[in-house]
Scaffold this motif. Structure first.
Motif, PDB file in Angstrom:
ATOM      1  N   THR A   1     -33.187  34.613 -14.905  1.00 56.42           N
ATOM      2  CA  THR A   1     -33.748  34.451 -16.240  1.00 56.42           C
ATOM      3  C   THR A   1     -34.437  35.742 -16.663  1.00 56.42           C
ATOM      4  O   THR A   1     -34.435  36.734 -15.938  1.00 56.42           O
ATOM      5  N   SER A   2     -35.034  35.725 -17.843  1.00 58.22           N
ATOM      6  CA  SER A   2     -35.784  36.866 -18.365  1.00 58.22           C
ATOM      7  C   SER A   2     -37.188  36.375 -18.728  1.00 58.22           C
ATOM      8  O   SER A   2     -37.446  35.172 -18.728  1.00 58.22           O
ATOM      9  N   PRO A   3     -38.115  37.281 -19.047  1.00 54.62           N
ATOM     10  CA  PRO A   3     -39.523  36.875 -19.176  1.00 54.62           C
ATOM     11  C   PRO A   3     -39.890  36.078 -20.425  1.00 54.62           C
ATOM     12  O   PRO A   3     -40.971  35.500 -20.459  1.00 54.62           O
ATOM     13  N   GLN A   4     -39.054  36.054 -21.445  1.00 51.88           N
ATOM     14  CA  GLN A   4     -39.453  35.468 -22.720  1.00 51.88           C
ATOM     15  C   GLN A   4     -39.756  33.973 -22.625  1.00 51.88           C
ATOM     16  O   GLN A   4     -39.390  33.299 -21.667  1.00 51.88           O
TER      17      GLN A   4
ATOM     18  N   VAL B   1     -34.935  34.252 -10.116  1.00 49.74           N
ATOM     19  CA  VAL B   1     -35.034  35.709 -10.184  1.00 49.74           C
ATOM     20  C   VAL B   1     -35.288  36.077 -11.638  1.00 49.74           C
ATOM     21  O   VAL B   1     -34.502  35.726 -12.521  1.00 49.74           O
ATOM     22  N   GLU B   2     -36.393  36.756 -11.892  1.00 53.03           N
ATOM     23  CA  GLU B   2     -36.697  37.222 -13.243  1.00 53.03           C
ATOM     24  C   GLU B   2     -36.168  38.646 -13.396  1.00 53.03           C
ATOM     25  O   GLU B   2     -36.633  39.560 -12.715  1.00 53.03           O
ATOM     26  N   ASN B   3     -35.201  38.820 -14.268  1.00 53.58           N
ATOM     27  CA  ASN B   3     -34.628  40.133 -14.529  1.00 53.58           C
ATOM     28  C   ASN B   3     -35.278  40.745 -15.776  1.00 53.58           C
ATOM     29  O   ASN B   3     -35.843  40.028 -16.595  1.00 53.58           O
ATOM     30  N   MET B   4     -35.198  42.060 -15.896  1.00 52.13           N
ATOM     31  CA  MET B   4     -35.823  42.768 -17.025  1.00 52.13           C
ATOM     32  C   MET B   4     -37.307  42.426 -17.119  1.00 52.13           C
ATOM     33  O   MET B   4     -37.867  42.245 -18.191  1.00 52.13           O
TER      34      MET B   4
ATOM     35  N   ARG C   1     -38.720  39.863  -9.110  1.00 46.50           N
ATOM     36  CA  ARG C   1     -38.942  40.364 -10.463  1.00 46.50           C
ATOM     37  C   ARG C   1     -38.314  41.749 -10.514  1.00 46.50           C
ATOM     38  O   ARG C   1     -38.822  42.686  -9.897  1.00 46.50           O
ATOM     39  N   ILE C   2     -37.203  41.853 -11.207  1.00 52.28           N
ATOM     40  CA  ILE C   2     -36.455  43.102 -11.248  1.00 52.28           C
ATOM     41  C   ILE C   2     -36.820  43.866 -12.510  1.00 52.28           C
ATOM     42  O   ILE C   2     -36.712  43.338 -13.618  1.00 52.28           O
TER      43      ILE C   2
END
Length: 275
Positions: free
Chosen positions: A175-178, A203-206, A240-241
């Motif tokens: 996923t992403s942080p939003q 896994v949080e990407n970006m 967290r990438i």
């Protein structure tokens, strides 16, 4: 059971009490040997599933395992690009053979079968799902310890086919942080639960950008909501990438295998810990 039930569960996503999610598992090719199968999924596109899949396979390969990536994103395949693969997959009357990357990762993707990798795949759902099953059944996967299945976004035909046809040992949700993360993760979690697939974590990407001068992590999407969602569904955050020039450049150059970083260490430990 729905009143309109056709009694054909192979194309149905309903969670009926009489349904056995594992009843449609298919055997791989007789010459294949595959250990653990890990699905990399998300509720929406554009969050970096292919990047995470390719990075995980490369990391396990560096640790001495034999790894493979089954690219199940038939209409948006990007795994060959991540590894810089330009040759085509070969086959004969007995089987299809995956292309092997420079570090030894076995890869099968529809782009390895197309005459031109930019040709669009304009197929209906059942044909796409059938192609994914063919990648599992007709490809010879040699002595694979960990196979990573790069899933298409959403909860449609292909994820259903993968979860029903392939013995997935666990999934990683990307996923992403939003704030949108709640919906993204929720869809993936609920589908996995319906199909009785273990969820390893998120896994949080970006996740952030690291300042090149002071090293401070800058959350360009605002405050991350991943921890809240992880707590809601009682899942660990495995990684967290960050958004870094190194990752972007490696992807563009087909050099994901050359990336160095510890971002996925916790995810790797969790996958290795599967019994």
């Amino acid at each position: 059971m729905s009143e309109n039930c056709s009694h054909d569960c192979s194309s149905c996503g309903e969670s009926c009490p009489s349904r056995d999610p594992k009843s449609f598992l298919e055997k791989p090719h007789a010459q294949s040997h595959i250990g653990k199968v890990i699905g990399v999924v998300s509720g929406k596109g554009g969050v970096g599933k292919s990047m995470v899949s390719s990075m995980l396979a490369a990391a396990f390969q560096k640790k001495g395992y034999h790894t493979a990536v089954l690219d199940a994103d038939i209409t948006g395949p990007s795994i060959p690009k991540a590894y810089g693969i330009t040759e085509k997959a070969q086959g004969d009357e007995h089987a299809i053979y995956p292309v092997v990357t420079k570090s030894g990762i076995q890869v099968m993707s529809v782009n390895l079968l197309l005459e031109d990798s930019t040709d669009p795949v304009i197929w209906r759902g059942p044909v796409i799902a059938g192609t994914v099953k063919q990648f599992w059944q007709d490809v010879v996967w040699t002595d694979v310890d960990y196979m990573f299945v790069d899933m298409p976004p959403g909860t449609g035909d292909v994820p259903l086919t993968v979860f029903q046809s392939i013995p997935v040992d666990g999934i990683v949700i990307v996923t992403s942080p939003q704030e949108l993360v709640s919906m993204i993760v929720g869809k993936a979690v609920k589908m996995a639960q319906m199909m009785q697939i273990p969820i390893l974590g998120i896994v949080e990407n970006m996740s952030y950008v690291e300042c090149p001068d002071c090293g401070k992590a800058i959350e360009i999407f605002g405050k991350s909501h991943t921890n809240e969602v992880a707590l809601q569904y009682q899942l660990p955050v495995l990684a967290r990438i960050p958004m870094t020039p190194a990752i972007a450049a490696a992807s563009d150059a087909g050099a994901v295998e050359d990336l160095e970083g510890d971002w996925l260490d916790a995810a790797i430990d969790t996958i290795e810990g599967l019994s």
